[in-house]
Write a protein that holds these residues in place. Structure first.
Motif, PDB file in Angstrom:
ATOM      1  N   VAL A 713      22.243  47.205 -14.321  1.00  0.00           N
ATOM      2  CA  VAL A 713      22.483  47.095 -15.766  1.00  0.00           C
ATOM      3  C   VAL A 713      22.345  48.459 -16.424  1.00  0.00           C
ATOM      4  CG1 VAL A 713      21.590  46.173 -17.933  1.00  0.00           C
ATOM      5  CG2 VAL A 713      21.783  44.685 -15.958  1.00  0.00           C
ATOM      6  N   VAL A 718      28.005  46.154 -14.281  1.00  0.00           N
ATOM      7  CA  VAL A 718      27.749  44.774 -14.681  1.00  0.00           C
ATOM      8  C   VAL A 718      28.001  43.804 -13.531  1.00  0.00           C
ATOM      9  CG1 VAL A 718      28.511  42.922 -16.239  1.00  0.00           C
ATOM     10  CG2 VAL A 718      28.198  45.248 -17.110  1.00  0.00           C
ATOM     11  N   LEU A 752      22.519  41.774 -19.866  1.00  0.00           N
ATOM     12  CA  LEU A 752      23.849  41.563 -19.290  1.00  0.00           C
ATOM     13  C   LEU A 752      24.781  40.861 -20.262  1.00  0.00           C
ATOM     14  CD1 LEU A 752      23.339  40.552 -15.550  1.00  0.00           C
ATOM     15  CD2 LEU A 752      24.806  42.356 -16.438  1.00  0.00           C
ATOM     16  N   GLU A 756      28.201  42.270 -22.142  1.00  0.00           N
ATOM     17  CA  GLU A 756      29.489  41.568 -22.047  1.00  0.00           C
ATOM     18  C   GLU A 756      29.971  41.078 -23.408  1.00  0.00           C
ATOM     19  OE1 GLU A 756      28.598  39.898 -17.504  1.00  0.00           O
ATOM     20  OE2 GLU A 756      28.089  38.702 -19.273  1.00  0.00           O
TER      21      GLU A 756
END
Length: 1001
Positions: A713, A718, A752, A756
């Motif tokens: 991360v 990712v 995460l 995103e």
């Protein structure tokens, strides 16, 4: 002609198998070059596995390799623990005595469990969880050292008879042998491996290893049978004979040999192959047949002295009988030692099966009586197991029960827990067949050590059936058969329902707790609570102390707090009262950890160091390794990462000396965490990968996968982070959540999902984890989670999609901050950092606040959060204007750290801010005057478009508002994305807010 055939029933010409022999010789060449090789040779009984291996062994010896052969031993229904490894190591010791002694130096007492000639076995710790793994690791290291400068061929035959301990060691060897000039060749009967055969799972496991090659031998073709017969007869066989033997043997090499011998002696070919195998035995003189029957029932190999004692023949008659059997190629002199075995196990099985039931039990009795009269007739490491087997098959329960129990003790000392369990189950089978007065002579002191005798004198109290159940439960757990251990414990608890024996019941409930937790069937607390209820109010005892120690240990990793600390205090007190040092040290270590969690850091650390010193000095490696794990974790928890690294390195060195691979995995998982905090990310990754590769406990492997996810991360990978996080969750399991794992998993998931662009899901992660943040001593896991959450909210400021729910999220973070302790400088710095990010999220960003955060990190060796703090302070300085030199210095420091760490997302943010401010990240002085263009090179029209993009407008809506065409709006958006170096509209909007690009629009 018969005499010629008998002396040459094996073809002097090696027939077929060219491909298989080539594979073996290629493996030898690769091993000689320094690459260890492992091969499995399978095929039906009699197909020619032994002949192929003999041909290869001859070639290996001719090339200068040292060869050691060991075979699995079938004695009745039981194998001897580690028999092929013991035999092979014994052969190596004879060939390379000095080299083997040097390779085993310092670990002779442990390795003596496999090779008794090395000395007395070391002290056995009844509760030692990793004892077997330690023995396996030392064995692998012994072989690696022994083969560092010479090529060794290790042949392990007849794996279909392998005991469970041998199978486990084989699996460990094939998985972990990475150095040395060694070829390991293992053979097995493929036709014996039925669906439920215990070897089948091992073969499946080894098939998945790229380092293991499997060779399956097919039967001979008709042409190959013809060549084999030509070699045996030393003449061209007639076509009718070839056809008849080819048809009857179906290409099985051994059956070809037996059939041609039968045919040559004028016997008619029978329909039963078993009868074919018996034909040559039945042509022997009666005395030789009798000796063959005795040898068949004695085991795979029978020592000459033992055979003489059982046969009760004049020595000349015995030697004549043996000469006849050897001359007929039925018996062979054992390759090592003074004994005899059948040339082929199929013949031995046929002879044994042909014995009458009474004849079999009578022979076993004579073997047992001979061995009892003179124990020196067999090797010491085989004596107990063979005597137990002989008495059992003699159907004499009175003699068999103590013999089986003595054998179980010996297998326990060798860490052969699977064989110990088999023997204990056999003892329980015999228990009711033995009169009460005989059982009354058996003592727990001789046969049981699994649990304390609850105040009874083990020297005078009779052994109970419950003692056997306790031994069996522990053997099953240590041998990896946890389901079986659960069933045994359940059986014991049913018996105890009818007895008033709270201490024994409490012990079994505590064992059940450990099993359920290990099987991920639950956290085990209900069982511990039941055990505590049973011992409550009773006088101090070892069982009471044990239950309290387990309860305290359970709370230490799940719910540290006053109750767990009180349990640890009482466990220490009770253990001292009853003089149980191992439980005292265990509970004292737990108490030290709980004191650290409660804020009494120095007292707790001092107590843990005392336990570490005492356990190392006493050679109690299990508790010493636990001390290294817990103490290093506590040091990390109070921000003393460098001390944690030094301690972990010392623990790893000690674990390596003692072959404690799994303990080393736990310590390396802690070491990876400390390296990550210290900014030594490559070292952290290397240690985490080692744990995933070499450890076999799920918890440290899960911690390692989690560490790799966190590093991914921070480095902007990712996809890799998602993969490792999923693996961590799988390894941790769902039935026994521990806060020390659930909170870091939540932190990683939050970062995460935010990366995103799923802000609402990131908020949901924090909400789900909120319940785990209340536990005492878990601030080390809560603060990073809160910092991640606050940073996400601050970075999402101005995003329309993130506006809904922002207030509730900020309120949640603020409420959690108020109830989380910050007992050491590292967490005080985190507390300030979280507060600064919350202020940024609420548009209350200011220089003084970030200056305080940077100052708090300054004396600490935590480069990543310190770099982020410098980045934010530089941003605040630039926003205020007039302090460009200070901002440039901060940006350069932060950028240097990000580059060194490989923290790509942070590096890119720093480069974007420096580019916007026209500051150099390499020049120590500002690159030029205060720039007029503070809009990152965007034209006025592009700034207008960016403002609407940040407000969530589509291209059509932008076109309508700015009175331009949708196509023109699309071109402007593409130019904006290119200039900002982002891939999407959401990322562009987020960057615009972070870099204050909209303020100039």
């Amino acid at each position: 002609m018969l005499a010629d055939v008998e002396t040459r029933s094996v073809s002097p010409v090696f027939v077929g198998r060219a491909g298989e022999l080539t594979a073996l010789t290629e493996a030898l060449a690769a091993a000689t070059a320094g690459e260890p090789q492992a091969l499995l040779v399978g095929g039906e009984a009699g197909v020619g596995k032994t002949r192929l291996v003999e041909e290869f062994v001859g070639a290996a010896r001719a090339s200068g390799a040292v060869v050691a052969v060991g075979g699995c031993v079938e004695i009745g229904a039981d194998g001897l623990p580690f028999a092929p490894f013991s035999t092979a190591l014994r052969a190596l010791r004879r060939t390379l005595p000095d080299e083997l002694a040097a390779a085993a130096a310092g670990q002779e007492h442990e390795l003596a469990r496999l090779l008794p000639e090395l000395g007395d076995v070391g002290q056995h710790e009844a509760s030692q969880e990793d004892s077997t793994a330690r023995l396996f690791e030392l064995t692998v290291r012994l072989l690696e050292r022994l083969t560092a400068e010479r090529t060794v061929v290790l042949v392990l035959e007849d794996l279909h008879w392998a005991d469970a301990s041998t199978r486990h060691l084989m699996s460990y060897l094939f998985r972990t042998l990475h150095r040395g000039r060694i070829v390991v060749v293992a053979t097995y009967r493929a036709d014996d491996i039925h669906r439920r055969h215990p070897l089948r799972p091992l073969l499946a496991e080894l098939d998945r290893l790229r380092t293991v090659r499997r060779l399956e031998l097919a039967r001979f073709t008709r042409t190959e049978v013809h060549r084999q017969l030509t070699g045996i007869l030393a003449a061209e066989p007639d076509p009718a004979t070839v056809e008849a033997i080819w048809t009857r043997s179906d290409g099985n090499a051994f059956f070809v040999e037996e059939l041609i011998t039968t045919h040559a002696c004028g016997c008619e070919l029978s329909e039963s192959l078993r009868e074919v195998l018996l034909v040559r035995v039945e042509t022997l003189p009666e005395t030789a047949q009798r000796v063959a029957r005795i040898v068949a029932e004695g085991g795979s190999t029978v020592e000459y002295a033992l055979l003489a004692a059982v046969a009760r023949l004049p020595e000349d008659d015995l030697i004549d009988a043996l000469r006849a059997a050897v001359g007929a190629n039925i018996l062979l002199a054992a390759p090592e030692g003074d004994g005899y075995r059948f040339r082929h196990s199929l013949v031995r099985e046929a002879v044994s099966d042909d014995l009458l039931p009474g004849e079999r039990s009578r022979l076993n009795r004579r073997y047992a009586e001979a061995l009892e009269a003179d124990p020196s007739l067999v090797r010491a490491d085989e004596r107990a197991t063979r005597l137990a087997t002989y008495w059992y098959h003699a159907h004499d329960a009175v003699k068999a029960l103590p013999a089986v129990l003595r054998a179980s003790v010996e297998t326990r000392k060798r860490y052969a827990y699977a064989e110990q369990l088999q023997l204990l189950e056999r003892a329980m089978e015999l228990w009711d067949e033995v009169p009460d007065e005989v059982r009354a002579t058996l003592r727990p002191a001789d046969y049981a050590e699994a649990y304390p005798t609850c105040g009874c004198d083990p020297e005078t109290t009779p052994l109970r059936h419950l003692d056997l159940l306790a031994e069996a439960a522990v053997a099953a757990r240590l041998g990896g058969e946890r389901e079986r251990a659960l069933k045994i414990g359940k059986m014991a608890l049913r018996i105890l329902e009818e007895e008033n024996d709270p201490l024994r019941s409490a012990w079994f409930w505590t064992e059940r707790s450990r099993l359920l937790s290990g099987l991920a069937r639950g956290d085990g607390w209900a069982e511990i609570a039941t055990a505590q209820d049973l011992v409550r109010g009773l006088p101090p005892s070892a069982v009471h102390a044990f239950v309290l120690a387990i309860a305290a240990g359970w709370g230490m990793v799940r719910t540290p707090g006053p109750d767990s600390l009180a349990a640890a205090e009482r466990a220490v007190e009770y253990a001292r009262l009853v003089g149980d040092k191992p439980i005292e040290l265990n509970a004292q270590l737990t108490r030290g950890s709980l004191l650290v969690a409660a804020g009494d850091v120095e007292s707790g650390l001092a107590e843990m160091r005392e336990v570490l010193d005492r356990t190392v000095a006493a050679g109690q490696m299990t508790e010493a390794m636990r001390a290294y794990v817990n103490l290093s974790s506590c040091l990390e928890g109070v921000g003393r990462s460098r001390e944690s690294v030094e301690l972990c390195e010392a623990g790893i060195a000690l674990a390596g000396v003692h072959g404690l691979r799994d303990s080393e995995g736990w310590i390396r998982a802690n070491l990876a965490e400390s390296h990550a905090v210290l900014g030594e990310w490559d070292a952290a990754r290397e240690n985490a990968e080692w744990v995933l590769r070499a450890s076999y406990s799920n918890k440290p492997r899960g911690a390692a996968a989690l560490r790799l996810a966190q590093l991914a991360v921070l480095r902007g990978d990712v996809a890799a982070a998602r993969e490792q996080l999923a693996l961590a969750r799988e390894l941790f399991g769902r039935k026994d959540p521990m806060v020390q794992y659930t909170l870091p998993v939540a932190e990683t998931e939050l970062l995460l999902t935010a990366a995103e662009g799923r802000i609402d899901e990131a908020r949901a992660v924090l909400a789900d984890a909120e319940g785990d943040t209340v536990h005492t001593g878990m601030h080390r896991y809560v603060w990073p989670l809160l910092l991640g959450a606050a940073t996400v909210e601050a970075d999402a400021l101005g995003l329309p999609a993130a506006a809904g729910g922002r207030a509730a999220a900020l309120d949640r973070i603020t409420a959690l901050v108020r109830r989380v302790a910050a007992p050491s400088p590292i967490w005080q710095a985190y507390s300030l950092h979280v507060s600064a990010e919350l202020a940024r999220a609420e548009k209350r960003d200011d220089i003084a606040r970030w200056t305080e955060v940077v100052a708090a990190y300054e004396p600490l060796d935590v480069p990543y959060p310190a770099a982020r703090a410098r980045y934010r302070l530089a941003d605040a300085l630039l926003a205020e204007g007039g302090r460009r030199d200070e901002a440039a210095a901060l940006l350069r420091e932060a950028h240097d750290a990000a580059v060194r760490l490989g923290a790509r997302p942070l590096r890119e943010e720093l480069e974007l801010l420096a580019g916007r401010a026209r500051l150099s990240l390499t020049d120590p002085v500002p690159a030029g005057p205060e720039p007029d263009d503070d809009a990152f090179g965007l034209t006025p029209r592009e700034q207008d478009v960016l403002t609407l993009v940040a407000a969530g407008r589509t291209n059509r809506q932008i076109a309508e508002e700015l009175f331009i065409s949708p196509k023109t709006a699309s071109v402007h958006v593409s130019n904006i994305l290119a200039k900002l170096g982002v891939s999407g509209r959401g990322e562009a909007a987020a960057m615009a807010h972070r870099l204050r690009l909209l303020e100039s629009a």
